[in-house]
Write an enzyme that holds these catalytic residues in place. Structure first.
Site, mmCIF file in Angstrom:
data_model
loop_
_atom_site.group_PDB
_atom_site.id
_atom_site.type_symbol
_atom_site.label_atom_id
_atom_site.label_comp_id
_atom_site.label_asym_id
_atom_site.label_seq_id
_atom_site.Cartn_x
_atom_site.Cartn_y
_atom_site.Cartn_z
ATOM 1 N N SER B 47 6.769 7.998 -11.806
ATOM 2 C CA SER B 47 6.247 9.057 -12.673
ATOM 3 C C SER B 47 4.852 9.505 -12.257
ATOM 4 O O SER B 47 4.380 10.551 -12.699
ATOM 5 C CB SER B 47 6.236 8.586 -14.127
ATOM 6 O OG SER B 47 5.359 7.484 -14.260
ATOM 7 N N HIS B 48 4.155 8.747 -11.418
ATOM 8 C CA HIS B 48 2.864 9.181 -10.884
ATOM 9 C C HIS B 48 2.904 9.355 -9.369
ATOM 10 O O HIS B 48 1.876 9.407 -8.715
ATOM 11 C CB HIS B 48 1.749 8.198 -11.263
ATOM 12 C CG HIS B 48 1.357 8.306 -12.695
ATOM 13 N ND1 HIS B 48 1.762 7.413 -13.645
ATOM 14 C CD2 HIS B 48 0.621 9.243 -13.344
ATOM 15 C CE1 HIS B 48 1.279 7.770 -14.831
ATOM 16 N NE2 HIS B 48 0.588 8.872 -14.680
ATOM 17 N N SER B 122 -3.319 11.751 -12.775
ATOM 18 C CA SER B 122 -2.928 10.584 -11.983
ATOM 19 C C SER B 122 -2.905 9.296 -12.787
ATOM 20 O O SER B 122 -3.444 9.222 -13.889
ATOM 21 C CB SER B 122 -3.914 10.432 -10.830
ATOM 22 O OG SER B 122 -5.232 10.364 -11.338
ATOM 23 N N ASP B 178 -2.164 -0.927 -16.615
ATOM 24 C CA ASP B 178 -2.429 0.493 -16.848
ATOM 25 C C ASP B 178 -1.327 0.957 -17.786
ATOM 26 O O ASP B 178 -0.158 0.966 -17.405
ATOM 27 C CB ASP B 178 -2.356 1.248 -15.509
ATOM 28 C CG ASP B 178 -2.563 2.756 -15.657
ATOM 29 O OD1 ASP B 178 -2.727 3.251 -16.779
ATOM 30 O OD2 ASP B 178 -2.549 3.447 -14.610
ATOM 31 N N PHE B 179 -1.674 1.265 -19.016
ATOM 32 C CA PHE B 179 -0.628 1.726 -19.935
ATOM 33 C C PHE B 179 -1.137 2.802 -20.873
ATOM 34 O O PHE B 179 -2.332 2.859 -21.178
ATOM 35 C CB PHE B 179 -0.003 0.568 -20.711
ATOM 36 C CG PHE B 179 -0.952 -0.238 -21.564
ATOM 37 C CD1 PHE B 179 -1.411 0.253 -22.784
ATOM 38 C CD2 PHE B 179 -1.359 -1.508 -21.179
ATOM 39 C CE1 PHE B 179 -2.267 -0.492 -23.589
ATOM 40 C CE2 PHE B 179 -2.214 -2.266 -21.972
ATOM 41 C CZ PHE B 179 -2.672 -1.751 -23.178
ATOM 42 N N GLY B 187 7.743 12.379 -21.799
ATOM 43 C CA GLY B 187 8.918 12.690 -20.979
ATOM 44 C C GLY B 187 10.145 11.891 -21.392
ATOM 45 O O GLY B 187 11.277 12.366 -21.272
ATOM 46 N N GLU B 188 9.943 10.680 -21.910
ATOM 47 C CA GLU B 188 11.067 9.853 -22.347
ATOM 48 C C GLU B 188 11.817 10.510 -23.506
ATOM 49 O O GLU B 188 13.039 10.444 -23.591
ATOM 50 C CB GLU B 188 10.572 8.476 -22.806
ATOM 51 C CG GLU B 188 10.130 7.561 -21.698
ATOM 52 C CD GLU B 188 11.307 7.062 -20.868
ATOM 53 O OE1 GLU B 188 12.374 6.795 -21.436
ATOM 54 O OE2 GLU B 188 11.148 6.974 -19.632
ATOM 55 N N ARG B 304 6.121 -12.503 -16.780
ATOM 56 C CA ARG B 304 5.707 -11.723 -15.620
ATOM 57 C C ARG B 304 4.290 -11.225 -15.820
ATOM 58 O O ARG B 304 3.884 -10.897 -16.926
ATOM 59 C CB ARG B 304 6.661 -10.541 -15.475
ATOM 60 C CG ARG B 304 6.789 -10.030 -14.069
ATOM 61 C CD ARG B 304 8.029 -9.194 -13.903
ATOM 62 N NE ARG B 304 8.065 -8.109 -14.875
ATOM 63 C CZ ARG B 304 9.131 -7.396 -15.146
ATOM 64 N NH1 ARG B 304 10.271 -7.665 -14.542
ATOM 65 N NH2 ARG B 304 9.087 -6.425 -16.021
#
Lengths: 338, 338
Positions: B47-48, B122, B178-179, B187-188, B304
């Protein structure tokens, strides 16, 4: 409704000072602790109010806090203030380091306070709010004992790791928030267990990492962070910044003070202060006024600002005093006479 | 599976540079934009990635970004670097201000970069990660166009307001997250609408402020922040810090560039850099190594780390190149020949 006792803020302050002094806290520590718990009680933040004095005395009796440590303040770089609490309470270390932090922020535009080796039990908002009242923007964070699993995990690793922020407003008390990065306080789960009630989905996992609504299993397992993997990432950031970055421990390396004298409750706290005037010069007033459009936008759609309820309670308490449970009053009153 | 094209990183870089130059971006801007979108594509942040070049060209054609503005870099205080992007893309302004930010952080221990008046599209992680690769700890945030309601509200006021953090690791790529502070990207919701699918509970409210699973009603109403009132508070903080604090606008005062030339896409970005050596001196290596215990604790319970998947993709892409949809490749290939 259970019985309550109403005290003026002055009476509450005297009660707190007497409890702390009676058990050995020196005048400086008793004053700093009292200012924090009375401010929280005044703002109706009951969980950080005078009820916390019970824990302070218990921790003192277990050797988990020095009642008379003199904090050591130093400057590590032009933008870095250090405060070694020397196993005393964080609150006096903050108060003693605060003038140097304000000076460093005003001189450099931005400054950090690295507060080490402290017993920490208090809300963070009184500290950031006190900086915003001088015109600075402030952010604070601290790790705590590990009760929380990282996203995708099943075992306690992270603290409830609170973060607090405060922003000066031209004609109002600062915009301030202060929240734990766990979904809820651990005490909430304990309250459900004692009441025999299930906890909501999403608060905790059992020791196998499965979501649980059983408070017993939750206490054996781990609490979850708010907001899934995003809250977990923030919680990790808080551990890093208020731990290794300032040469202090991680949440899972601390333990509450124990009767065996083996607890290690001391840890770090990080406070960032930014001086809007350094960034904005003479345009500062205009831009701070501009920020009010955001608060107006929140209030204009019927939503609430984070600090709104607390500031309303503050006005009430100043007029009418504060009301605490009678049982708590008797416990504290007994402690000042022991 | 739809058709794809695999390119080496060098081929992707050439494609991006040619697309941007062909439409008028000068060499400096084309280089800075290319470094960001190629890094995102390499790390499989689709997406970026290079798909964003389409939006860059469209914004350029609508007058929403200067293709050749030279950023103005200045020092407002010893810890404050300013970068005026002059309606150019944020990426070149960051690159040009980066040496001064690193210098200010190393000298003062902590420094801020106030980046103003920029077209921003960005990911933030390449910027904070590039600072962590020099040994600094970095935090970045930016507001965006208002699609998100504050907690308890019902109307768009806040941007999707991302926050990114990076921490240097002794023997590994930096720990980085990064969120967006919205539950999901806008967009979702559009993808669900196009697919005729209901959205999950908790993503959005309708114009009356009621929770909705209807993507049409969600797009008429407002998205929600992640993590309820806590995410909402963080989002407000991001607007304040990367807006009025640095003399720039709030998210709801910006609009995407429009064909009428009336959009105002430019806004601010704030980057904080902290130098661990200023805080820790010779003990820095030891404490950075100590921080690894936290990452080990996450990985050791099968969870994770935020940057883990991205770093694995990076290794794959360096070996095997990157794969993009054939339709996207043809769109970009056509754009370099227009």
């Amino acid at each position: 409704m259970s019985d309550t006792v109403t005290l003026t803020l002055e009476e509450l302050e005297t009660l707190s000072l007497e409890v702390l002094s009676r058990h050995g806290f020196d005048e400086a520590h008793a004053g700093a602790i009292t200012r924090s718990v009375v401010a929280a009680q005044r703002d109706e933040c009951h969980s950080h109010g005078v009820y916390r004095l019970l824990g302070c005395i218990e921790t003192l009796q277990k050797g988990g806090v020095s009642p008379d440590a003199a904090p050591e303040i130093s400057r590590a770089a032009s933008g870095i203030v250090r405060a070694d609490a020397r196993q005393g309470c964080s609150l006096l270390a903050f108060e003693r380091a605060r003038p140097a932090l304000i000076d460093a922020a005003s001189t450099n535009g931005v400054a950090l306070l690295a507060l080490n080796n402290a017993f920490h039990f208090s809300a963070l908002w009184p500290e950031v709010e006190s900086l915003a009242e001088t015109g600075l923007v402030a952010l604070a964070m601290t790790p705590s004992h590990a009760f929380v699993a990282p996203a995708g995990g099943h075992a306690p690793l992270l603290g409830t790791n609170p973060i607090a922020f405060s922003w000066p407003r031209p004609d109002d008390a600062p915009f301030t928030f202060d929240f734990a990065t766990s979904v809820v306080a651990r005490g909430e789960i304990e309250l459900h267990r004692r009441a025999g009630k299930a906890i909501p989905e999403g608060w905790a996992v059992d020791p196998d990492g499965h979501s649980t609504r059983d408070p017993e299993r939750a206490l054996e397992g781990a609490m979850l962070t708010f907001g899934g993997y995003k809250g977990s990432a923030l919680s990790i950031m808080i551990e890093l910044l208020a731990g290794p970055l300032i040469g202090d421990v991680l949440g899972h390396e601390t333990q509450p003070a124990g009767t065996d004298g083996k607890g290690r409750p001391w840890h770090g706290e990080l406070i960032l202060a930014i001086d809007p005037r350094s960034l904005l010069g003479d345009a500062m007033e205009r831009h701070l006024q501009h920020a009010e459009a955001l608060f107006d936008g929140v209030l204009g759609q019927g939503a609430r600002l984070p600090s709104q309820r607390r500031h309303a309670a503050r006005r009430r308490s100043r007029e009418r005093g504060v009301t605490i449970p009678e049982t708590l009053y008797h416990e504290l009153d007994a402690l000042r006479q022991v």
